[in-house]
Design a protein around this motif. Structure first.
Motif, PDB file in Angstrom:
ATOM      1  N   ARG B 518      57.781  26.193  28.443  1.00 49.96           N
ATOM      2  CA  ARG B 518      58.197  27.316  27.592  1.00 49.96           C
ATOM      3  C   ARG B 518      57.981  28.651  28.294  1.00 49.96           C
ATOM      4  NH1 ARG B 518      55.534  24.512  23.131  1.00 49.96           N
ATOM      5  NH2 ARG B 518      57.136  23.312  22.056  1.00 49.96           N
ATOM      6  N   LEU B 519      56.869  28.724  29.014  1.00 50.86           N
ATOM      7  CA  LEU B 519      56.578  29.970  29.729  1.00 50.86           C
ATOM      8  C   LEU B 519      57.665  30.283  30.741  1.00 50.86           C
ATOM      9  CD1 LEU B 519      52.769  29.951  30.504  1.00 50.86           C
ATOM     10  CD2 LEU B 519      54.083  31.752  29.418  1.00 50.86           C
ATOM     11  N   ALA B 522      60.767  31.340  28.865  1.00 47.65           N
ATOM     12  CA  ALA B 522      60.670  32.650  28.223  1.00 47.65           C
ATOM     13  C   ALA B 522      60.690  33.787  29.229  1.00 47.65           C
ATOM     14  CB  ALA B 522      59.391  32.715  27.394  1.00 47.65           C
ATOM     15  N   ILE B 658      54.955  32.474  22.431  1.00 45.19           N
ATOM     16  CA  ILE B 658      55.716  31.649  23.388  1.00 45.19           C
ATOM     17  C   ILE B 658      55.361  30.181  23.222  1.00 45.19           C
ATOM     18  CG2 ILE B 658      56.017  31.121  25.841  1.00 45.19           C
ATOM     19  CD1 ILE B 658      55.696  34.120  26.407  1.00 45.19           C
ATOM     20  N   GLN B 662      59.292  26.908  18.566  1.00 42.70           N
ATOM     21  CA  GLN B 662      60.179  28.056  18.409  1.00 42.70           C
ATOM     22  C   GLN B 662      60.992  28.033  17.110  1.00 42.70           C
ATOM     23  OE1 GLN B 662      60.365  30.865  20.751  1.00 42.70           O
ATOM     24  NE2 GLN B 662      58.372  29.853  20.927  1.00 42.70           N
ATOM     25  N   ALA B 694      57.696  36.789  21.296  1.00 45.60           N
ATOM     26  CA  ALA B 694      58.833  35.871  21.323  1.00 45.60           C
ATOM     27  C   ALA B 694      59.237  35.388  19.940  1.00 45.60           C
ATOM     28  CB  ALA B 694      58.503  34.665  22.214  1.00 45.60           C
TER      29      ALA B 694
END
Lengths: 51, 771
Positions: B518-519, B522, B658, B662, B694
């Motif tokens: 995810r990092l 993002a 993040i 989501q 985010a």
């Protein structure tokens, strides 16, 4: 009395006292480190604070 | 002087056999090394310096000059003491610069120290010759012309230098013992003059009026100038660092000897300076004017003062001559010793031709380094103006001290966890910073006094740089403390956000990297896997590749798995210390975010999270995430972020948004207020940082809990969540070793997946990166 003499004498005494105090403070730390089990800087700091 | 090749059993080295390595004998005790430092410090500088100080700064300024210089010298001596206790090897400042700043800086340090010490030796040889001739003239009434005197001085200077070169060749023990004898004699003479002065002040208190006016008309500013010039009298304690290979219990004795030397020499100088002022019977117009008139008449102020102090048939003048002769002699001995050891260390590490590292197996002395040092000392004794030679040496010594004070800060920060210290200075890094500031001011004073010093330094230092580039750089072997790149994938160019994942165990690399999905998405980031392989100290670095094989397979497997998902590269390095290795990689690769894994256990009382993670969190110039129990393909529907308004709270909240799932994930921003206290305004905090989050603000729930037990309240809330994200503590090291911080306590007790974050930025981070 000249103000320079007053300031100078005070400064001289402070400096000499600092010299002596710092030297013997360091000497004491050397002895304590020698007798502690600490080796790295962090270990020594820890050991000195735990005493 | 000849070499003593080590014979084989048959009387000659066997063909193909490795060369027999010599080593320095370890037989110097605390007394010897103190005397070595004193011998070099109480050179001719003080006797010449008293006149200069009285003329420039006045009688009170004279005392202040020596006292303040002594304090500045002590600050630097503390740096030398700490470094010598951790790195007790021959080479002194050269070794410190090598470990602190690398091979190039260390070569210049050693090169400068070698030349500076040799020039100082030549200066002392000429001073010795001048006062010896003056003494003999007084005794026998010789009538020599100026040219004849100059010639005789050169002959005596060369003879004195050659004698002490031979004494140094005889061996370190003999060197130290002979030096100690001369030093004791000079100390007795100088202390005798000082005590006589103090007695005089008691018997004739009216002489204390000589201290008026206390300063000259130029006042305090002139005092700084005289301090710069006279600082040469405080050089010498650094020679003690050179004796690291030969001193008994060096971790204890080297720092003690340095500190004692500076204290003893400062007190002695103050006593002699005081005696010089109270010795004068009548100084109409002030002491400064008297000193100027005396020296214009051809007699040094110090000689004139002692002749009035001890007015018995020329005894005072003879005492001065003897004191100067003894002091110049012991200083000559110590400077030759120091210069030889500096060039020996350069040769030992391949920076100078290997011959410089040869040690006589019979005498145990580095005879080739000594021979080259002798050439410089003897040549300079004949050719050089001694005053400008001393000024040049002083300038170079100040540069060295400046570098050593930087080294002590850098080495403590970078290698404090892996070196074994015998002494660490109190209030670190206050004293090295004070020393650096003061030395810059003193260098300005020396600069104003001698243009020749600048010219010679401007020739010698660039010559050293050229020699390093053409010869030394290619030959200097890698040192054990350096980081080595074993294997590295080529890195594409670009300014993308860079995430580095440090994989401690290659078998878990895949698990570690999954959290970065995810990092990386993002941040549109490029991911780099780093695997550091520690090599035990007893294994030569050339055999380190044997430790790499297992890790390489796992890293390659991870790389193949992840490469289709986002840009990824790998780096494998070996090092002596993992934390320093990771920090080095972060700097080399300009990483924006470093991700580490943590097993969740506190390893003993010294470290908070671990001997690798703690130094990284403290020193890393980029953002850091520490993951605990975060492996696997987990979804985090409820994420807790305790917020106390600390420096990393906003970054922790950003990371929470993040890592949260989501589509439906929720983030709880929690603050704990003590009963009666005004709680933090979380709504405002979230609004202020909404642009970096985010998730939309409505998916972030502010929650305030009242409790006296902050850690307990956070842990209770954590039980209701899937993931906890905490900002690291920003307390200084001293606080951390005395008590555990709140984030550390929570991190250790929390049994949920947990991420600790540390954000870069701010002036503090910039200073750390610069250092």
């Amino acid at each position: 009395m000249d103000v320079n003499i007053v300031i100078g004498c005070i400064l001289l005494v402070v400096v000499v006292v600092l010299l002596v105090v710092l030297t013997f403070w360091c000497r004491r730390r050397i002895e304590r480190i020698a007798h502690s089990r600490g080796r790295s800087a962090r270990e020594i700091e820890k050991a000195l604070h735990s005493e | 002087m000849s070499s003593d090749p080590a014979p084989s059993a048959a009387g000659a080295p066997a063909p193909g056999a490795p060369p027999v390595a010599g080593e320095l004998s370890r037989d110097l005790k605390l007394f010897h090394v103190i005397m070595m430092g004193l011998g070099m410090m109480i050179g001719a500088g003080v006797f010449v310096g008293i006149g200069i100080s009285v003329r420039g700064a006045g009688p009170g300024g004279l005392l202040l000059t020596f006292a303040l210089n002594g304090l500045i010298a002590l600050f630097t001596a503390m740096s030398f003491a700490e470094l010598s206790s951790a790195i007790p090897r021959a080479g002194g400042a050269y070794n410190f610069a090598r470990i602190g700043f690398g091979r190039g800086a260390s070569f210049i340090a050693g090169w400068t120290e070698w030349f500076a010490s040799a020039l100082a030796g030549a200066f002392y040889a000429v001073v010795f010759a001048t006062f010896t001739l003056s003494f003999l003239n007084g005794m026998f009434g010789w009538d020599l012309s100026a040219d004849q005197q100059q010639g005789v001085v050169k002959i005596i200077a060369v003879a004195a230098a050659a004698t002490f070169v031979y004494i140094n060749y005889r061996g370190s023990s003999e060197t130290a013992k002979i030096g100690a004898i001369f030093t004791v004699l000079q100390m007795l003479l100088v202390a005798g003059i000082g005590v006589t002065g103090i007695v005089t002040a008691f018997v004739r208190p009216e002489r204390l009026a000589n201290f008026q006016p206390f300063l000259t008309d130029d006042g305090w500013w002139k005092l700084l100038g005289t301090m710069g010039v006279i600082y040469v009298a405080f050089e010498g304690f650094e020679v003690i660092a050179q004796a690291g290979d030969e001193t008994v219990a060096p971790k204890r004795n080297l720092p003690k000897a340095m500190l004692y030397s500076v204290l003893i020499v400062t007190v002695t100088y103050l006593a002699v300076a005081f005696a010089s002022v109270v010795a004068i019977r009548s100084a109409d117009g002030g002491m400064a004017a008297y000193a100027t008139a005396t020296e214009q008449g051809g007699k040094p102020f110090f000689t004139a003062a002692v002749e009035q102090l001890i007015p018995f048939r020329g005894v005072g003048g003879a005492l001065v001559a003897l004191a100067v002769i003894f002091s110049a002699t012991s200083a000559l001995n110590a400077t030759i010793y120091s210069a030889t050891r500096a060039s020996f260390a350069l040769g030992r590490d391949g920076m100078l031709p290997p011959a410089f590292a040869r040690i006589s197996t019979r005498r145990k002395t580095p005879y080739v380094a000594l021979t080259f040092t002798a050439v410089i000392v003897l040549t300079a004794s004949v050719l050089m103006n001694p005053v400008h030679g001393a000024a040049t040496a002083s300038m170079m010594f100040l540069c060295l001290f400046f570098m050593v004070n930087l080294c002590v800060i850098r080495i403590r920060l970078n290698m404090g966890d892996e070196l074994e210290y015998g002494f660490i200075m109190p209030l670190f890094p206050l004293f090295p910073i004070l020393a650096i500031v003061c030395q810059i001011a003193l260098a300005g004073g020396i600069f104003a006094e001698s243009k020749a010093a600048v010219l010679i330094a401007a020739i010698w230092v660039p010559a050293g740089v050229l020699f390093y580039l053409l010869y030394a750089r290619k030959r200097a072997p890698a040192a054990d403390h350096e980081i080595h790149v074993f294997e590295e994938a080529p890195e594409p160019k670009g300014d993308d956000y860079r995430i580095m994942v440090s994989v401690a165990n290659p078998a878990n690399a895949l698990e570690m990297v999954r959290m970065t999905y995810r990092l990386a998405g993002a941040k549109s980031a490029r991911v780099q896997l780093l695997h550091m392989v520690p090599v035990p100290p007893n294994v030569p670095l050339r055999d380190a590749h044997k430790y790499m094989l297992a890790g390489r397979e796992a890293i390659t497997e991870t790389l193949l798995y992840l490469a289709p998902m986002f840009p990824i590269t790998t780096t494998m390095r070996y090092c002596r210390n993992i934390a320093r290795g990771i920090l080095s990689a972060v700097r080399d690769k300009h990483v924006d975010l470093l991700i580490l894994g943590w097993h969740g256990r506190r390893p003993g009382k010294v470290f908070r999270l671990g001997s690798t993670i703690d130094p990284i969190i403290e020193r890393c110039p980029c953002n850091v995430l520490v993951l605990k129990n975060c492996g696997g393909n987990r979804e985090f529907a409820r994420v807790l972020v305790p917020i106390g308004g600390g420096p990393y709270s906003a970054y922790a909240l950003e990371m929470a948004t993040i890592f949260a799932e989501q589509e439906t994930g929720q983030v709880t921003a929690l603050t704990v207020a003590r009963p009666g206290d005004e709680p933090m305004d979380l709504d405002e905090f979230i609004r202020d940082h909404a642009d970096r989050l985010a998730l939309p603000p409505e998916r972030i729930t502010p929650r305030v809990v009242e409790s006296n037990d902050v850690a307990g309240a956070i842990l209770a809330e954590a039980a209701e969540h899937d993931l906890v994200i905490l900002g690291c503590t920003r307390e200084p090291l001293l606080h951390q070793v005395t008590r555990a911080s709140l984030p550390d306590l929570i991190a250790q007790r929390c049994d949920k997946p947990l991420v600790m974050v540390k954000a870069s930025g701010g002036i503090r981070s910039w200073i750390k990166r610069w250092i």
